[in-house]
Design a protein around this motif. Structure first.
Motif, PDB file in Angstrom:
ATOM      1  N   SER A 139      10.764 -52.304 -49.799  1.00 32.02           N
ATOM      2  CA  SER A 139       9.725 -51.911 -48.363  1.00 32.02           C
ATOM      3  C   SER A 139       8.258 -51.940 -48.877  1.00 32.02           C
ATOM      4  O   SER A 139       7.432 -52.428 -48.307  1.00 32.02           O
ATOM      5  CB  SER A 139      10.175 -50.612 -47.960  1.00 32.02           C
ATOM      6  OG  SER A 139       9.141 -49.932 -47.319  1.00 32.02           O
ATOM      7  N   VAL A 140       7.991 -51.349 -50.069  1.00 31.95           N
ATOM      8  CA  VAL A 140       6.837 -51.441 -50.554  1.00 31.95           C
ATOM      9  C   VAL A 140       6.051 -53.106 -50.894  1.00 31.95           C
ATOM     10  O   VAL A 140       5.245 -53.199 -50.601  1.00 31.95           O
ATOM     11  CB  VAL A 140       6.641 -50.558 -51.769  1.00 31.95           C
ATOM     12  CG1 VAL A 140       5.430 -50.746 -52.659  1.00 31.95           C
ATOM     13  CG2 VAL A 140       6.928 -49.148 -51.401  1.00 31.95           C
ATOM     14  N   LEU A 141       7.199 -53.595 -51.561  1.00 30.18           N
ATOM     15  CA  LEU A 141       6.664 -54.773 -51.987  1.00 30.18           C
ATOM     16  C   LEU A 141       6.414 -55.701 -50.753  1.00 30.18           C
ATOM     17  O   LEU A 141       5.676 -56.626 -50.693  1.00 30.18           O
ATOM     18  CB  LEU A 141       7.867 -55.457 -52.907  1.00 30.18           C
ATOM     19  CG  LEU A 141       7.628 -56.363 -54.023  1.00 30.18           C
ATOM     20  CD1 LEU A 141       6.424 -56.033 -54.978  1.00 30.18           C
ATOM     21  CD2 LEU A 141       8.720 -56.923 -54.755  1.00 30.18           C
ATOM     22  N   GLN A 142       7.359 -55.771 -49.843  1.00 29.28           N
ATOM     23  CA  GLN A 142       7.277 -56.595 -48.786  1.00 29.28           C
ATOM     24  C   GLN A 142       5.952 -56.302 -48.115  1.00 29.28           C
ATOM     25  O   GLN A 142       5.192 -57.246 -47.494  1.00 29.28           O
ATOM     26  CB  GLN A 142       8.455 -56.056 -47.644  1.00 29.28           C
ATOM     27  CG  GLN A 142       9.582 -57.383 -47.686  1.00 29.28           C
ATOM     28  CD  GLN A 142      10.847 -57.093 -46.882  1.00 29.28           C
ATOM     29  OE1 GLN A 142      10.533 -56.231 -45.869  1.00 29.28           O
ATOM     30  NE2 GLN A 142      11.778 -57.378 -47.447  1.00 29.28           N
ATOM     31  N   GLU A 143       5.791 -55.152 -47.715  1.00 29.74           N
ATOM     32  CA  GLU A 143       4.539 -54.734 -47.055  1.00 29.74           C
ATOM     33  C   GLU A 143       3.263 -54.816 -47.572  1.00 29.74           C
ATOM     34  O   GLU A 143       2.306 -55.206 -47.307  1.00 29.74           O
ATOM     35  CB  GLU A 143       4.498 -52.888 -46.757  1.00 29.74           C
ATOM     36  CG  GLU A 143       5.300 -52.831 -45.572  1.00 29.74           C
ATOM     37  CD  GLU A 143       5.487 -51.285 -45.524  1.00 29.74           C
ATOM     38  OE1 GLU A 143       4.693 -50.527 -46.001  1.00 29.74           O
ATOM     39  OE2 GLU A 143       6.247 -50.938 -44.678  1.00 29.74           O
ATOM     40  N   LYS A 144       3.493 -55.162 -49.108  1.00 27.43           N
ATOM     41  CA  LYS A 144       2.154 -55.677 -49.970  1.00 27.43           C
ATOM     42  C   LYS A 144       2.176 -57.012 -49.703  1.00 27.43           C
ATOM     43  O   LYS A 144       1.040 -57.492 -49.587  1.00 27.43           O
ATOM     44  CB  LYS A 144       2.339 -55.209 -51.345  1.00 27.43           C
ATOM     45  CG  LYS A 144       1.344 -55.517 -52.122  1.00 27.43           C
ATOM     46  CD  LYS A 144       1.503 -54.841 -53.632  1.00 27.43           C
ATOM     47  CE  LYS A 144       0.314 -55.552 -54.459  1.00 27.43           C
ATOM     48  NZ  LYS A 144       0.518 -55.128 -55.998  1.00 27.43           N
ATOM     49  N   THR A 145       3.227 -57.775 -49.731  1.00 26.59           N
ATOM     50  CA  THR A 145       3.059 -59.270 -49.627  1.00 26.59           C
ATOM     51  C   THR A 145       2.725 -59.615 -48.026  1.00 26.59           C
ATOM     52  O   THR A 145       1.989 -60.762 -47.986  1.00 26.59           O
ATOM     53  CB  THR A 145       4.503 -59.932 -50.084  1.00 26.59           C
ATOM     54  OG1 THR A 145       5.525 -59.302 -49.733  1.00 26.59           O
ATOM     55  CG2 THR A 145       4.369 -60.077 -51.733  1.00 26.59           C
ATOM     56  N   ASN A 146       3.358 -59.000 -47.332  1.00 25.82           N
ATOM     57  CA  ASN A 146       3.060 -59.725 -45.758  1.00 25.82           C
ATOM     58  C   ASN A 146       1.848 -58.626 -45.184  1.00 25.82           C
ATOM     59  O   ASN A 146       1.457 -58.884 -44.056  1.00 25.82           O
ATOM     60  CB  ASN A 146       4.144 -59.628 -44.916  1.00 25.82           C
ATOM     61  CG  ASN A 146       4.732 -58.242 -44.603  1.00 25.82           C
ATOM     62  OD1 ASN A 146       4.164 -57.070 -44.745  1.00 25.82           O
ATOM     63  ND2 ASN A 146       6.033 -57.996 -44.077  1.00 25.82           N
ATOM     64  N   ARG A 147       1.295 -57.694 -46.013  1.00 23.20           N
ATOM     65  CA  ARG A 147       0.028 -57.185 -45.758  1.00 23.20           C
ATOM     66  C   ARG A 147       0.196 -56.361 -44.560  1.00 23.20           C
ATOM     67  O   ARG A 147      -0.886 -55.939 -43.946  1.00 23.20           O
ATOM     68  CB  ARG A 147      -1.312 -58.402 -45.328  1.00 23.20           C
ATOM     69  CG  ARG A 147      -1.333 -59.346 -46.482  1.00 23.20           C
ATOM     70  CD  ARG A 147      -1.688 -58.950 -47.937  1.00 23.20           C
ATOM     71  NE  ARG A 147      -1.506 -59.673 -48.608  1.00 23.20           N
ATOM     72  CZ  ARG A 147      -2.141 -60.750 -49.152  1.00 23.20           C
ATOM     73  NH1 ARG A 147      -3.140 -61.112 -48.847  1.00 23.20           N
ATOM     74  NH2 ARG A 147      -1.429 -61.499 -50.296  1.00 23.20           N
ATOM     75  N   VAL A 148       1.032 -55.881 -44.190  1.00 19.52           N
ATOM     76  CA  VAL A 148       1.162 -54.820 -43.064  1.00 19.52           C
ATOM     77  C   VAL A 148       0.897 -53.772 -43.808  1.00 19.52           C
ATOM     78  O   VAL A 148       0.169 -52.631 -43.007  1.00 19.52           O
ATOM     79  CB  VAL A 148       2.961 -54.293 -42.890  1.00 19.52           C
ATOM     80  CG1 VAL A 148       3.064 -53.387 -41.750  1.00 19.52           C
ATOM     81  CG2 VAL A 148       3.490 -55.831 -42.116  1.00 19.52           C
ATOM     82  N   ILE A 149       0.730 -53.397 -44.905  1.00 19.02           N
ATOM     83  CA  ILE A 149       0.159 -52.384 -45.610  1.00 19.02           C
ATOM     84  C   ILE A 149      -1.271 -52.131 -45.063  1.00 19.02           C
ATOM     85  O   ILE A 149      -1.635 -50.912 -44.818  1.00 19.02           O
ATOM     86  CB  ILE A 149       0.282 -52.542 -47.006  1.00 19.02           C
ATOM     87  CG1 ILE A 149      -0.083 -51.028 -47.744  1.00 19.02           C
ATOM     88  CG2 ILE A 149      -0.680 -53.509 -47.727  1.00 19.02           C
ATOM     89  CD1 ILE A 149       0.768 -50.003 -47.467  1.00 19.02           C
ATOM     90  N   GLU A 150      -1.915 -52.945 -44.791  1.00 25.79           N
ATOM     91  CA  GLU A 150      -3.351 -52.945 -44.426  1.00 25.79           C
ATOM     92  C   GLU A 150      -3.284 -52.199 -42.858  1.00 25.79           C
ATOM     93  O   GLU A 150      -4.370 -51.236 -42.679  1.00 25.79           O
ATOM     94  CB  GLU A 150      -4.223 -54.026 -44.275  1.00 25.79           C
ATOM     95  CG  GLU A 150      -4.471 -54.685 -45.348  1.00 25.79           C
ATOM     96  CD  GLU A 150      -5.340 -55.830 -45.479  1.00 25.79           C
ATOM     97  OE1 GLU A 150      -6.479 -55.670 -44.501  1.00 25.79           O
ATOM     98  OE2 GLU A 150      -5.345 -56.942 -46.052  1.00 25.79           O
ATOM     99  N   ILE A 151      -2.455 -52.690 -42.100  1.00 28.79           N
ATOM    100  CA  ILE A 151      -2.242 -51.918 -40.596  1.00 28.79           C
ATOM    101  C   ILE A 151      -2.084 -50.339 -40.930  1.00 28.79           C
ATOM    102  O   ILE A 151      -2.631 -49.611 -40.283  1.00 28.79           O
ATOM    103  CB  ILE A 151      -1.328 -52.548 -40.150  1.00 28.79           C
ATOM    104  CG1 ILE A 151      -1.852 -53.934 -39.471  1.00 28.79           C
ATOM    105  CG2 ILE A 151      -1.210 -51.769 -38.624  1.00 28.79           C
ATOM    106  CD1 ILE A 151      -0.853 -54.768 -38.731  1.00 28.79           C
ATOM    107  N   LEU A 152      -0.995 -50.188 -41.851  1.00 27.04           N
ATOM    108  CA  LEU A 152      -0.531 -48.898 -42.088  1.00 27.04           C
ATOM    109  C   LEU A 152      -1.783 -47.934 -42.594  1.00 27.04           C
ATOM    110  O   LEU A 152      -2.062 -46.922 -42.174  1.00 27.04           O
ATOM    111  CB  LEU A 152       0.597 -48.861 -43.071  1.00 27.04           C
ATOM    112  CG  LEU A 152       1.991 -49.323 -42.335  1.00 27.04           C
ATOM    113  CD1 LEU A 152       3.137 -49.098 -43.555  1.00 27.04           C
ATOM    114  CD2 LEU A 152       2.337 -48.436 -41.394  1.00 27.04           C
ATOM    115  N   LEU A 153      -2.267 -48.460 -43.650  1.00 27.43           N
ATOM    116  CA  LEU A 153      -3.454 -47.829 -44.205  1.00 27.43           C
ATOM    117  C   LEU A 153      -4.514 -47.319 -43.237  1.00 27.43           C
ATOM    118  O   LEU A 153      -5.156 -46.689 -43.461  1.00 27.43           O
ATOM    119  CB  LEU A 153      -3.817 -48.787 -45.634  1.00 27.43           C
ATOM    120  CG  LEU A 153      -3.020 -48.444 -46.638  1.00 27.43           C
ATOM    121  CD1 LEU A 153      -3.431 -49.508 -47.928  1.00 27.43           C
ATOM    122  CD2 LEU A 153      -3.201 -46.965 -47.477  1.00 27.43           C
TER     123      LEU A 153
END
Lengths: 500, 305
Positions: free
Chosen positions: A298-312
């Motif tokens: 989950s962490v790795l995927q959000e990092k690679t597909n950049r969903v993490i930017e939305i979450l952050l």
């Protein structure tokens, strides 16, 4: 807090119905249990369908064959009622070497027999001379027959030596040729095994068991047991002990192992202890790594597909990390609870005699949950950190494999553990945080009595490591998660930890 | 008003942003321009509080960024990533609740936006089944669903067909009308000329140009004119005080050269000599200004004092 809850809920629900979760919850444990219990089942129940031929090379003149067969018939029967084992004396009559030796032996035997007859005749004759008072030349006749007797005896003694020689020769030829014959029968799969009985077996007590697969313990152990009975019985018979008494004396002792546990002693069974412990540890391993794996990807995927930017944008990195850890931890808890419910159904309806397995109780279920939770939190923090550091699944996978290897160590050490659960090395290993949960599950299954001190110590160790690891992981996560396409070196991670 | 004061940020040894300041008023569309690596995305991430500045601060209504609620901001990141396996409505509701909407409200808003963007039939579809353009619209909805005061859109129209560009542009206009602060970055100068009220040109982390569209254009005006006639315009060569930049048979471009001469006087002279069909003052295109500035000076700040 609110966002932690929503992120946790999202992570939970987006994985709960996935095929991989269902697989690792329901299919994997069944597959695994089958995998480890099947060999035992096969060892115990294999081959009972057909009668087994056991060859017998008997170098002693006794009735072992008959006795052995009787005992085997009494103890081991096939479902059809026919005997499971048939003892087959190995014949060497076709061997030329044996024939020659046998002829020599027979010639000497006949010679010896006739000499013995002649000797006995002479003795009878001399007795007649001696008793008769009327006979002429009594002294002369006695003297002459005495010389004759001495001569015959000397000759007989010599032939006796010959006889001994030919007999030994014949025996050794028999022994040699019979082994050759038996070996070829083994190779042709006619015999399952053969026994070699030495001379004077009642004294020497040493018997050879030959087979293509001496590792197959079942048959050889049965043979040993039966031979023991037969030979001891024969020894007693030689000492003229009453047969009834013998069977009374030899009545075997059954040793049942009991173990002191809370709520009374319980019968101890190696298979239950061994497989119970292994299954427990592997289930714990599967639970921790299923959720850990989800977390990691989950962490790795959000990092690679950049969903993490939305979450952050809408949640802090701590909220995201905590939400993920709790959400997927709850997923793992769910998995464990599913297993525990299935187990309690087994216990309740006493399927597979589960009700008699002492460690399947509510208290231990709580311990399992306890160590799952602590173990998961520790591994979760590590997985979060690894997921944040690496930027491709491939790279991260290598570290993942390393972690798995460490975590599966207790399974490999189960034998060592069962042999000596209190040994220093086991205690030492069980204080290594990454291994603690697994070793504690082993220990708790093994001991019936509560290990409160041990539980306090290991829980404290785990909680301290979790706090430390979560602290480190939070730092790594906050920074690493936004570093795309960058590979961290160990030094950089170290610097990152120090700087922030 | 959103104020950005002396923002600096560096990664490792690279200065990503160096002393950047600007202000955006409600109802303004503020465009961040610059070549790749200029610091646009870094600026946006700082505005979104995803990154923290090394120096400087961000104020909204005089409140520092760290004290502001996250849901005052809406963000469309440049990287278009979404949970590919999630259902469209579930995903939108998730982001909605993260932004303090109730689940019910989030769903209603999501459906409203989906309807507006023609995606209402896709609520139960998985994100991965949508086309790239549709996914971009979903991201747009994610940025706006919770009705934020400040919209930060990184390359919002990149990779969209003209029709969809227009649909999204209309939504941006609507937000502008509602008095929201809109900050967008783009490479498409035509887009900026249509939409932007205020421009900030970044290069290598520094501001090289800032101002309203009119201000900038007038500053880069070359005092040049374009003339088109129905006849031959050879007579133009006789006029003093102008410099012909380009000349064709019936049209030409020229600049006023002399110091004493005024624009009106030149025009008068021209109109006397040539039958004029079209006469306009030539404004430099933003594209030209952009290229000129980026190519010329890297460090020199031509910031308005």
């Amino acid at each position: 807090m609110r966002n932690i809850f929503y992120i946790a809920q999202w992570e939970f629900s987006s994985r709960f119905k996935t095929r991989s979760f269902l697989f690792s919850t329901f299919i994997l444990p069944i597959l695994f249990s089958l995998l480890i219990t099947l060999p035992v089942y096969l060892i115990t129940y294999e081959d009972t369908v057909s009668t087994k031929l056991i060859g017998l090379i008997n170098n002693d003149d006794n009735d072992l064959l008959e006795k052995l067969q009787n005992h085997l018939n009494q103890n081991y029967k096939l479902d059809s009622g026919s005997p499971e084992y048939i003892i087959l004396p190995i014949s060497v009559e076709n061997s030329l070497l044996y024939k020659e030796a046998y002829d020599d032996f027979m010639t000497t035997t006949r010679q010896l027999d006739s000499l013995e007859v002649a000797y006995d005749d002479l003795k009878t004759l001399r007795e007649k001379y001696y008793r008769s008072g009327t006979i002429q030349n009594k002294q002369y006749l006695l003297k002459k027959s005495y010389d004759e007797l001495i001569r015959t005896r000397e000759f007989k003694d010599l032939v006796q030596l010959d006889f001994e020689y030919y007999k030994t020769h014949l025996d050794s030829i028999y022994n040699k040729e019979a082994r050759v014959a038996a070996d070829s029968l083994l190779i042709q799969n006619i015999l399952n095994a053969y026994l070699v009985i030495p001379k004077m077996v009642y004294r020497s007590s040493s018997i050879e068991y030959h087979s293509l697969k001496p590792g197959e313990l079942l048959d050889s152990e049965r043979m040993q047991k039966i031979l023991n009975e037969v030979i001891i019985q024969s020894r007693l018979q030689e000492a003229s002990v009453n047969t009834m008494q013998i069977s009374h004396w030899l009545k075997p002792v059954k040793l049942t192992r009991y173990q002191l546990r809370t709520g009374g002693s319980a019968e101890w069974d190696f298979y239950i202890e061994f497989y119970g412990a292994v299954i427990g540890v592997v289930l714990l391993f599967m639970a921790i790594f299923t959720s850990g794996q989800f977390l990691f990807s989950s962490v790795l995927q959000e990092k690679t597909n950049r969903v993490i930017e939305i979450l952050l944008s809408y949640a802090s990195s701590r909220q995201i990390m905590a939400g993920k850890i709790f959400g997927l931890g709850f997923l793992g808890l769910m998995q464990v609870l599913i297993w525990l419910s299935i187990t309690s159904i087994f216990v309740f309806f006493n399927l597979f005699q589960a009700g008699q397995i002492p460690y399947l109780n509510a208290e231990n279920a709580l311990y399992f949950l306890h160590y799952f939770s602590l173990g998961y939190l520790l591994y979760a923090a590590i997985f979060v950190a690894i997921g944040a550091i690496f930027s491709s699944e491939q790279e991260a996978q290598q570290v993942n494999i390393m972690l798995r290897t460490i975590a599966v160590l207790p399974v490999l050490l189960v034998f060592l553990f069962l042999k000596e659960p209190d040994s220093g090395i086991i205690t030492f290993l069980s204080y290594i945080p990454l291994l603690t949960p697994y070793f504690m599950i082993l220990k708790i299954a093994q001991y019936g009595i509560p290990l409160s001190t041990e539980i306090y110590i290991t829980s404290a160790i785990l909680i301290v490591s979790i706090i430390g690891m979560v602290f480190i992981a939070a730092k790594i996560f906050r920074i690493g998660i936004l570093m795309y396409g960058k590979k961290f070196t160990v030094r950089e991670v170290f610097l990152l930890l120090r700087s922030s | 008003m959103l104020e950005v004061l002396n923002l600096s940020k560096s990664f490792d040894n690279t200065q990503a942003l160096d002393d950047v300041s600007f202000k955006v008023l409600p109802g303004d569309v503020f465009a961040l321009l610059g070549p790749n690596g200029a610091g646009k995305t870094t600026t946006m991430r700082l505005l979104m509080h995803i990154l923290k500045p090394d120096e400087g601060e961000i104020l909204y209504k005089k409140e520092p960024r760290s004290k502001l609620k996250r849901n005052l901001f809406g963000y469309l990141p440049e990287e278009r990533g979404l949970y590919q396996r999630a259902k469209v409505l579930d995903l939108l509701a998730y982001v909605g609740v993260l932004n303090r909407l109730s689940h019910h409200r989030a769903e209603i808003e999501a459906i409203r936006y989906l309807d507006k963007l023609g995606l209402v039939d896709y609520t139960q579809k998985k994100v991965g089944e949508l086309s790239k353009g549709m996914q971009q619209k979903i991201q747009f909805i994610i940025a706006m669903l919770h009705d934020p005061d400040i919209l930060i859109l990184d390359e919002p129209f990149a990779g969209l067909d003209p029709v969809n560009q227009m649909v999204l542009r209309d939504i941006v206009y609507e937000n502008k009308k509602e008095g929201k602060i809109i900050i967008l970055s783009t490479h498409q100068m035509s887009e900026v000329e249509i939409m932007a009220d205020h421009i900030l040109l970044l290069n290598q982390g520094r501001t090289i140009l800032e101002g309203t569209l009119e201000e900038i254009k007038s500053r880069f005006k070359e005092n040049a004119f374009y003339l088109e006639s129905e006849d031959n315009i050879a007579a133009i060569r006789d006029i003093k005080d102008i410099k012909i930049i380009e000349e064709h048979n019936q049209s030409c471009k020229f600049a006023i050269n002399g110091k004493d001469i005024t624009k009106d006087k030149v025009i008068q002279t021209i109109f006397q000599k040539i039958p004029v069909k079209k006469f306009i003052e030539v404004e430099p295109s933003l594209n030209e200004i952009f290229i000129k500035l980026v190519q010329n000076g890297t460090g020199k700040s031509s910031k308005k004092s």
